[in-house]
Design a protein around this motif. Sequence first.
Motif, PDB file in Angstrom:
ATOM      1  N   ASP A 151    -110.126  39.467  -7.594  1.00 12.30           N
ATOM      2  CA  ASP A 151    -110.167  38.016  -7.455  1.00 12.30           C
ATOM      3  C   ASP A 151    -111.504  37.488  -7.970  1.00 12.30           C
ATOM      4  OD1 ASP A 151    -109.738  35.384  -6.899  1.00 12.30           O
ATOM      5  OD2 ASP A 151    -109.523  35.621  -4.728  1.00 12.30           O
ATOM      6  N   GLU A 152    -111.494  37.028  -9.193  1.00 14.17           N
ATOM      7  CA  GLU A 152    -112.702  36.510  -9.848  1.00 14.17           C
ATOM      8  C   GLU A 152    -113.921  37.393  -9.620  1.00 14.17           C
ATOM      9  OE1 GLU A 152    -113.488  32.381  -9.605  1.00 14.17           O
ATOM     10  OE2 GLU A 152    -111.394  31.853  -9.332  1.00 14.17           O
ATOM     11  N   SER A 202    -106.030  32.731  -5.395  1.00 17.24           N
ATOM     12  CA  SER A 202    -106.555  33.628  -4.351  1.00 17.24           C
ATOM     13  C   SER A 202    -105.537  33.803  -3.233  1.00 17.24           C
ATOM     14  CB  SER A 202    -107.850  33.074  -3.753  1.00 17.24           C
ATOM     15  OG  SER A 202    -108.850  33.048  -4.732  1.00 17.24           O
TER      16      SER A 202
HETATM   17 MG    MG Z   1    -109.778  31.613  -5.846  1.00 25.55          MG
END
Ligand code: MG
Length: 259
Positions: A180-181, A50
């Motif tokens: 991001d995810e 991240s």
């Molecule tokens: Mg992360």
Amino acid sequence: MSFTAVSEKIIEIKNVRKNFGKLEVLKGINLHVDKDEVVCIIGPSGSGKSTLLRCLNYLERITSGEITIHGELFDKRENDRDVHKLTASEVSAHCASLGMVFQRFNLFPHMTVLGNLIEAPMRVKHMDRAAAIALAENLLVKVGLADKRDEYPSRLSGGQQQRVAIARALAMQPQIMLFDEPTSALDPELVGEVLNVMKDLATEGMTMVVVTHEMSFARDVATRVVFMDKGEVVEQGPPQEIFTAPKNERTRMFLKKVL
Ligand code: MG
Ligand code: ADP
């Protein structure tokens, strides 16, 4: 396909380090993303995935190293000091060229779906309202939510909200999409609809960087898989290589746990 085609580097990350106080979270990252690539970043929690994405968007500043985007120097720092600094308008133009989708949907709760989609194009890009609405309506068709145009986010499922978040990022007509995810906060039965929208985008040739725990998505859609661990890029390569014949022991250990 032409064999003489030279790949165009869209993002180039050189020797990027990032510290939070004494904690070194990125330990000299070298990574590039070429035009039309879908790069999936995998790796254990806490490995700096991240943080790396956030450095591409000025949500975090790097401690040292260099980031070039579209061939232009975007960030260059040494010991937390700017060697190269963009003006505020350069930063904002740059950020408009990157679309970002987070784990949490971050929609504006007081705006309808349409309101969420037209806000930034009108405010940041000064698009006129009719054009912004037309663009938003096309994007809602693309993510399969044309009928939710006038709904408020709280009345949508998590999967629908995340598809709106993707449409909202696309409304800025970015040249790169960073994820991001995007599915890790969703109930399992809602993951597929979001991954399908992302697959369609990849098929259309969007350049994408996707941090994900969805190994089957990485296997099917990525042009390159990057394995990060403890602030380093440990190994990267085509998915068939990473998933079937990883070279590094740390990659093997990680895949053993998640596959
Ligand atoms: Mg992360
Ligand atoms: P990942 O996304 O791979 O799980 P992160 O980039 O979120 O990893 O985090 C990497 C490390 O940096 C973790 O140890 C995390 O606790 C730390 N970290 C992330 N953001 C901050 C912050 N704002 N302040 C201090 N530490 C942070």
